[in-house]
Motif scaffolding. Sequence first.
Motif, mmCIF file in Angstrom:
data_model
loop_
_atom_site.group_PDB
_atom_site.id
_atom_site.type_symbol
_atom_site.label_atom_id
_atom_site.label_comp_id
_atom_site.label_asym_id
_atom_site.label_seq_id
_atom_site.Cartn_x
_atom_site.Cartn_y
_atom_site.Cartn_z
ATOM 1 N N VAL A 39 0.758 -0.851 0.203
ATOM 2 C CA VAL A 39 -0.027 0.094 0.108
ATOM 3 C C VAL A 39 0.875 1.207 0.124
ATOM 4 O O VAL A 39 1.530 1.076 0.926
ATOM 5 C CB VAL A 39 -0.841 -0.282 1.108
ATOM 6 N N GLY A 43 -1.416 6.092 0.348
ATOM 7 C CA GLY A 43 -2.967 5.236 -0.074
ATOM 8 C C GLY A 43 -3.710 5.038 1.400
ATOM 9 O O GLY A 43 -4.494 4.429 1.318
ATOM 10 N N PHE A 44 -3.166 5.758 2.351
ATOM 11 C CA PHE A 44 -4.086 5.323 3.450
ATOM 12 C C PHE A 44 -2.796 6.147 5.061
ATOM 13 O O PHE A 44 -2.826 6.969 4.744
ATOM 14 C CB PHE A 44 -3.245 4.255 4.029
ATOM 15 N N TYR A 74 -7.817 2.333 10.923
ATOM 16 C CA TYR A 74 -6.526 2.055 9.259
ATOM 17 C C TYR A 74 -7.920 2.722 8.378
ATOM 18 O O TYR A 74 -8.905 2.674 8.640
ATOM 19 C CB TYR A 74 -6.534 1.621 8.989
ATOM 20 N N LYS A 75 -7.264 3.968 7.653
ATOM 21 C CA LYS A 75 -8.903 3.793 6.634
ATOM 22 C C LYS A 75 -7.487 4.803 5.386
ATOM 23 O O LYS A 75 -6.831 5.297 5.101
ATOM 24 C CB LYS A 75 -9.044 6.148 7.367
ATOM 25 N N ARG A 76 -8.347 3.541 3.860
ATOM 26 C CA ARG A 76 -7.972 4.433 3.056
ATOM 27 C C ARG A 76 -8.120 5.467 2.385
ATOM 28 O O ARG A 76 -9.384 5.703 2.726
ATOM 29 C CB ARG A 76 -8.431 3.109 2.347
ATOM 30 N N GLU A 82 -12.655 1.210 -1.762
ATOM 31 C CA GLU A 82 -12.266 0.603 -0.473
ATOM 32 C C GLU A 82 -11.878 -0.808 0.370
ATOM 33 O O GLU A 82 -12.236 -1.615 -0.001
ATOM 34 C CB GLU A 82 -13.642 0.924 0.778
ATOM 35 N N VAL A 85 -7.261 -3.406 5.122
ATOM 36 C CA VAL A 85 -5.727 -3.571 5.741
ATOM 37 C C VAL A 85 -5.538 -4.483 5.695
ATOM 38 O O VAL A 85 -6.233 -5.704 5.891
ATOM 39 C CB VAL A 85 -5.666 -2.929 7.215
#
Length: 98
Positions: A39, A43-44, A74-76, A82, A85
């Motif tokens: 990732v 991106g997060f 954690y947020k994408r 969506e 993780v």
Amino acid sequence: MKKQTGMLIATLLALPVLAHASCESVKADISQKIIQNGVPESGFTLDIVPNDQADQAGGQVVGHCENDSQKIVYKRTGRGDEGSVPDSAGSSQDAPAQ
């Protein structure tokens, strides 16, 4: 002899405090694991929130710190897909019971 015993007791009492990692170091460790799983860093996001606000943070809890009084969420970000993780991103304490 009493001085050595006192030092030993003081050291033993301090160990639990030292064993709990700071939130920033836990967040950095989790961030590196997510990046190593492919990732991109852009991106997060990882946010440190109080325990009682983790549900309103709008992401997935991937870690905890400060004696479990804070959660790391954690947020994408990015293209809007969506993704979840990676399983290996959180700490072993956050893994589901098997």
